[in-house]
Scaffold this motif. Structure first.
Motif, PDB file in Angstrom:
ATOM      1  N   ASP A  46      -1.519  55.066 -36.281  1.00 16.34           N
ATOM      2  CA  ASP A  46      -1.221  53.718 -36.749  1.00 16.34           C
ATOM      3  C   ASP A  46      -0.493  52.914 -35.665  1.00 16.34           C
ATOM      4  O   ASP A  46      -0.503  51.691 -35.692  1.00 16.34           O
ATOM      5  CB  ASP A  46      -0.341  53.775 -38.006  1.00 16.34           C
ATOM      6  N   LEU A  47       0.137  53.631 -34.726  1.00 17.54           N
ATOM      7  CA  LEU A  47       0.929  52.993 -33.688  1.00 17.54           C
ATOM      8  C   LEU A  47       1.006  53.903 -32.470  1.00 17.54           C
ATOM      9  O   LEU A  47       1.095  55.123 -32.608  1.00 17.54           O
ATOM     10  CB  LEU A  47       2.347  52.721 -34.210  1.00 17.54           C
ATOM     11  N   VAL A  48       0.989  53.282 -31.293  1.00 24.26           N
ATOM     12  CA  VAL A  48       1.237  54.002 -30.041  1.00 24.26           C
ATOM     13  C   VAL A  48       2.473  53.392 -29.398  1.00 24.26           C
ATOM     14  O   VAL A  48       2.579  52.168 -29.292  1.00 24.26           O
ATOM     15  CB  VAL A  48       0.059  53.874 -29.046  1.00 24.26           C
ATOM     16  N   ILE A 102       4.816  61.982 -36.171  1.00 21.33           N
ATOM     17  CA  ILE A 102       4.395  61.981 -34.767  1.00 21.33           C
ATOM     18  C   ILE A 102       3.143  62.848 -34.680  1.00 21.33           C
ATOM     19  O   ILE A 102       3.187  64.046 -34.952  1.00 21.33           O
ATOM     20  CB  ILE A 102       5.506  62.503 -33.853  1.00 21.33           C
ATOM     21  N   VAL A 103       2.020  62.223 -34.312  1.00 19.59           N
ATOM     22  CA  VAL A 103       0.739  62.937 -34.299  1.00 19.59           C
ATOM     23  C   VAL A 103       0.390  63.494 -32.926  1.00 19.59           C
ATOM     24  O   VAL A 103      -0.574  64.231 -32.801  1.00 19.59           O
ATOM     25  CB  VAL A 103      -0.417  62.053 -34.816  1.00 19.59           C
ATOM     26  N   GLY A 104       1.147  63.137 -31.910  1.00 19.13           N
ATOM     27  CA  GLY A 104       0.883  63.668 -30.583  1.00 19.13           C
ATOM     28  C   GLY A 104       1.790  63.048 -29.549  1.00 19.13           C
ATOM     29  O   GLY A 104       2.441  62.036 -29.796  1.00 19.13           O
ATOM     30  N   GLU A 105       1.802  63.699 -28.385  1.00 20.01           N
ATOM     31  CA  GLU A 105       2.572  63.214 -27.251  1.00 20.01           C
ATOM     32  C   GLU A 105       1.708  63.323 -26.005  1.00 20.01           C
ATOM     33  O   GLU A 105       1.203  64.395 -25.689  1.00 20.01           O
ATOM     34  CB  GLU A 105       3.849  64.036 -27.066  1.00 20.01           C
ATOM     35  N   ALA A 106       1.548  62.218 -25.324  1.00 19.82           N
ATOM     36  CA  ALA A 106       0.766  62.167 -24.088  1.00 19.82           C
ATOM     37  C   ALA A 106       1.716  61.985 -22.912  1.00 19.82           C
ATOM     38  O   ALA A 106       2.745  61.324 -23.036  1.00 19.82           O
ATOM     39  CB  ALA A 106      -0.236  61.020 -24.147  1.00 19.82           C
ATOM     40  N   LYS A 159       3.263  56.489 -41.825  1.00 16.80           N
ATOM     41  CA  LYS A 159       2.641  55.911 -40.633  1.00 16.80           C
ATOM     42  C   LYS A 159       2.632  56.964 -39.533  1.00 16.80           C
ATOM     43  O   LYS A 159       3.613  57.685 -39.327  1.00 16.80           O
ATOM     44  CB  LYS A 159       3.403  54.674 -40.168  1.00 16.80           C
ATOM     45  N   ARG A 160       1.519  57.027 -38.819  1.00 20.77           N
ATOM     46  CA  ARG A 160       1.289  58.041 -37.794  1.00 20.77           C
ATOM     47  C   ARG A 160       1.480  57.415 -36.413  1.00 20.77           C
ATOM     48  O   ARG A 160       0.877  56.396 -36.108  1.00 20.77           O
ATOM     49  CB  ARG A 160      -0.110  58.597 -37.965  1.00 20.77           C
ATOM     50  N   ILE A 161       2.318  58.056 -35.584  1.00 19.74           N
ATOM     51  CA  ILE A 161       2.682  57.492 -34.287  1.00 19.74           C
ATOM     52  C   ILE A 161       2.347  58.464 -33.161  1.00 19.74           C
ATOM     53  O   ILE A 161       2.616  59.660 -33.252  1.00 19.74           O
ATOM     54  CB  ILE A 161       4.179  57.134 -34.250  1.00 19.74           C
ATOM     55  N   LEU A 162       1.761  57.901 -32.099  1.00 20.73           N
ATOM     56  CA  LEU A 162       1.500  58.632 -30.859  1.00 20.73           C
ATOM     57  C   LEU A 162       2.520  58.166 -29.832  1.00 20.73           C
ATOM     58  O   LEU A 162       2.684  56.960 -29.625  1.00 20.73           O
ATOM     59  CB  LEU A 162       0.079  58.342 -30.364  1.00 20.73           C
ATOM     60  N   ILE A 163       3.209  59.109 -29.207  1.00 21.45           N
ATOM     61  CA  ILE A 163       4.169  58.814 -28.144  1.00 21.45           C
ATOM     62  C   ILE A 163       3.496  59.102 -26.808  1.00 21.45           C
ATOM     63  O   ILE A 163       2.919  60.177 -26.619  1.00 21.45           O
ATOM     64  CB  ILE A 163       5.433  59.686 -28.283  1.00 21.45           C
TER      65      ILE A 163
END
Length: 122
Positions: free
Chosen positions: A49-51, A29-33, A3-7
């Protein structure tokens, strides 16, 4: 498949805390904003998949970012995070489509419980 997560959190300490918690699992973890605006843009680019989205951020707050994400992608999975004082905002976030929330400072068990709830493992 992982599962791919954006923080999305403007505080480096909390991003690092989430990174460390998620590293102990099979999530990518696919990225951090650091702003709500970045979170919306990165969601469009990365399609996670999730933020995990903080309520208080500069440029665009987490509630507005959530609203934009959910308007464009009603099936998006978003977990809001905030401190205890923001409980009224958490209620608004849940009404606007957030799947769950975690309170800062995070406990790894709380983060995993919210993620499991979103992905139907709870």
């Amino acid at each position: 498949m992982r599962k791919r997560i954006l923080i999305a959190d403007d505080t480096a300490f909390f991003r690092e805390m989430l990174r460390n918690i998620l590293k102990q699992s099979d999530y990518e973890i696919v990225g951090e904003a650091t702003t709500g605006e970045q979170a919306v843009k990165m969601y469009e680019e990365k399609k996670p998949d999730l933020v995990i989205l903080d309520i208080n951020m500069p440029v665009m707050n987490g509630i507005d970012a959530l609203t934009e994400i959910m308007t464009a992608h009603p099936d998006a999975n978003v977990i809001m995070c905030s401190d205890q004082k923001q409980e009224p905002m958490i209620v608004i976030a849940l009404k606007r489509g957030a799947k769950d929330f975690v309170i800062k400072p995070f406990l790894s068990t709380d983060v995993y419980h919210a993620i499991d709830k979103v992905f139907g493992k709870d």
